[in-house]
Design an enzyme around this catalytic site. Structure first.
Site, short mmCIF file in Angstrom:
data_model
loop_
_atom_site.label_atom_id
_atom_site.label_comp_id
_atom_site.label_asym_id
_atom_site.label_seq_id
_atom_site.Cartn_x
_atom_site.Cartn_y
_atom_site.Cartn_z
N ARG A 163 0.84 -1.19 0.00
CA ARG A 163 0.00 0.00 0.00
C ARG A 163 0.87 1.25 0.00
NH1 ARG A 163 -4.19 -2.13 4.71
NH2 ARG A 163 -5.11 -3.81 3.48
N SER A 164 0.31 2.32 -0.55
CA SER A 164 1.04 3.58 -0.60
C SER A 164 0.05 4.72 -0.44
CB SER A 164 1.80 3.72 -1.92
OG SER A 164 2.56 4.91 -1.95
N SER A 165 0.53 5.82 0.13
CA SER A 165 -0.36 6.96 0.34
C SER A 165 0.39 8.27 0.13
CB SER A 165 -0.95 6.93 1.76
OG SER A 165 0.06 7.19 2.72
#
Length: 391
Positions: A92-94
């Site tokens: 996941r990345s944000s």
């Protein structure tokens, strides 16, 4: 850099609202000016938002029916999830909360002409902010080729020219060294040796550890020391350098074993489980290396440290704790908590971290690197070459 005059009045107003919010928080004029100039909406054209019915919803600014909601969220002080992977949560990345980015940028004390390495490109938005504050000598690295390619394209389209690299940020990027600043935007369990060796003496390395950011100054002898920032940072874990969570059934079976059962002990410790607590930071640094919660039925709850499979099972109805594995985690927890209280409940900013020049064990300390009150960093393992040993 200049303000992007191609923005609509609607976009400019939205960005100005965010900048006013940051200004009220006291991050300073230079930082606010950078946020005023960088068009966040161009770096996050779509992202995932929580949805009560479906779990997650993809919000796309190019869709007319979603555009206004998308724009409102882009220029709020919120983290935006640009990649989700249910099969592998570590992928996941944000795009982090702007206020969190601002705290890091202020702590970095960036000056024009600084050579900067960012670990974790993500959307590229933070790299653009770095370019605004330090100039074009910015390198940013991400292990996700798709994210890196998209960020490179968006940075170029908005007039920014950092070096964007696809690779393992744990190794740094030697081709651009030495750096004045290395800034990590993902959490690690120990400071990679490469980050220290690729930073010039006197330079700063900002390292995200679980629930805290160490501000390390590199010394002439190749060691590094520094205090933790008072802000309770919490970032996504660095891909490929974190223990993978076993299946839930395996973890439940582990914590349901017979073990040593003791009375719950000091109930005051339950008041320190908030991520903002100074004790919680100390606990995460020196007691738990790769802790994972385990859901159990009724009034029971489990916790496993994937580092060595030590575990605890809390039975809140019976006010007991059962512990097993190589370490007695609950006994160590109570001892650490008692020590912290006896020291006067020191705040986060009194805690620091040392990285020795010889690549040896990293240590957490109170007030000074040579203090008597010091603890080995949990989960530390020797590196071979440029990598930590991973089991």
């Amino acid at each position: 850099m200049t303000v992007h005059t191609g923005d609509s009045s609607e976009v400019r107003r939205a960005r100005q609202r965010l900048v006013r919010e940051l200004d009220r928080s006291g991050v300073g004029a230079a930082c606010c000016a950078a946020f005023e100039r960088v068009p966040r909406h161009l770096f996050v054209p779509r992202f995932w938002v929580p949805d009560a019915e479906q779990g997650w919803e993809l919000l796309d600014g190019s869709q007319p029916e979603q555009h206004q909601r998308w724009l409102d969220l882009v220029y709020r002080d919120e983290a935006l999830f640009i990649r989700r992977d249910e099969a592998d949560p570590q992928r996941r990345s944000s795009s982090s909360m702007p206020s969190v980015m601002a705290e890091i940028l202020v702590a970095a004390d960036l000056q024009p002409g600084h050579r900067v390495l960012e670990i974790g490109t993500g959307s590229g938005y933070n790299a653009a902010l770095l370019c605004e504050l330090a100039g074009p000598n910015v390198t940013t690295i991400d292990c996700d080729a798709e994210l890196a390619d998209a960020a490179r394209s968006r940075l170029g389209a908005t007039g920014y020219t950092p070096t964007v690299v696809t690779g393992d940020g744990f190794d740094g990027y030697a081709s651009g060294a030495p750096y004045d600043r290395i800034i990590a935007t993902c959490a690690v369990r120990q400071v990679p040796r490469s980050w220290i060796t690729q930073t010039r003496p006197g330079g700063l390395v900002l390292v995200m550890l679980p629930h805290g950011m160490a501000q390390l100054r590199v010394d002439d002898d190749g060691s590094a020391h520094g205090r933790f920032h008072p802000f309770p940072f919490a970032f996504m874990r660095m891909q490929g350098h974190w223990r993978r969570r076993p299946p839930a059934a395996e973890l439940r079976a582990l914590v349901r074993q017979d073990g040593e059962t003791v009375a719950f002990g000091d109930p005051a410790i339950t008041e320190e489980t908030d991520g903002r607590s100074p004790y919680f930071l100390l606990e995460q640094l020196v007691l738990f290396a790769f802790d994972e919660d385990v859901d159990l039925e009724g009034e029971q709850h489990g916790l496993v440290d994937l580092w060595d499979l030590s575990w605890v099972r809390f039975d809140y109805g019976a006010s007991t704790v059962t512990q097993g594995g190589p370490r007695r985690l609950w006994e160590q927890e109570l001892a650490l908590y008692a020590r912290w209280r006896n020291l006067g409940r020191p705040g986060r900013e009194r805690l620091g971290l040392s990285v020795p020049a010889d690549g040896g064990r990293q240590e957490v300390w109170l007030d000074h690197p040579q203090a008597e009150d010091r603890w080995p960093l949990a989960g530390w393992e020797p590196e071979t070459g440029d990598r930590a040993v991973r089991r």
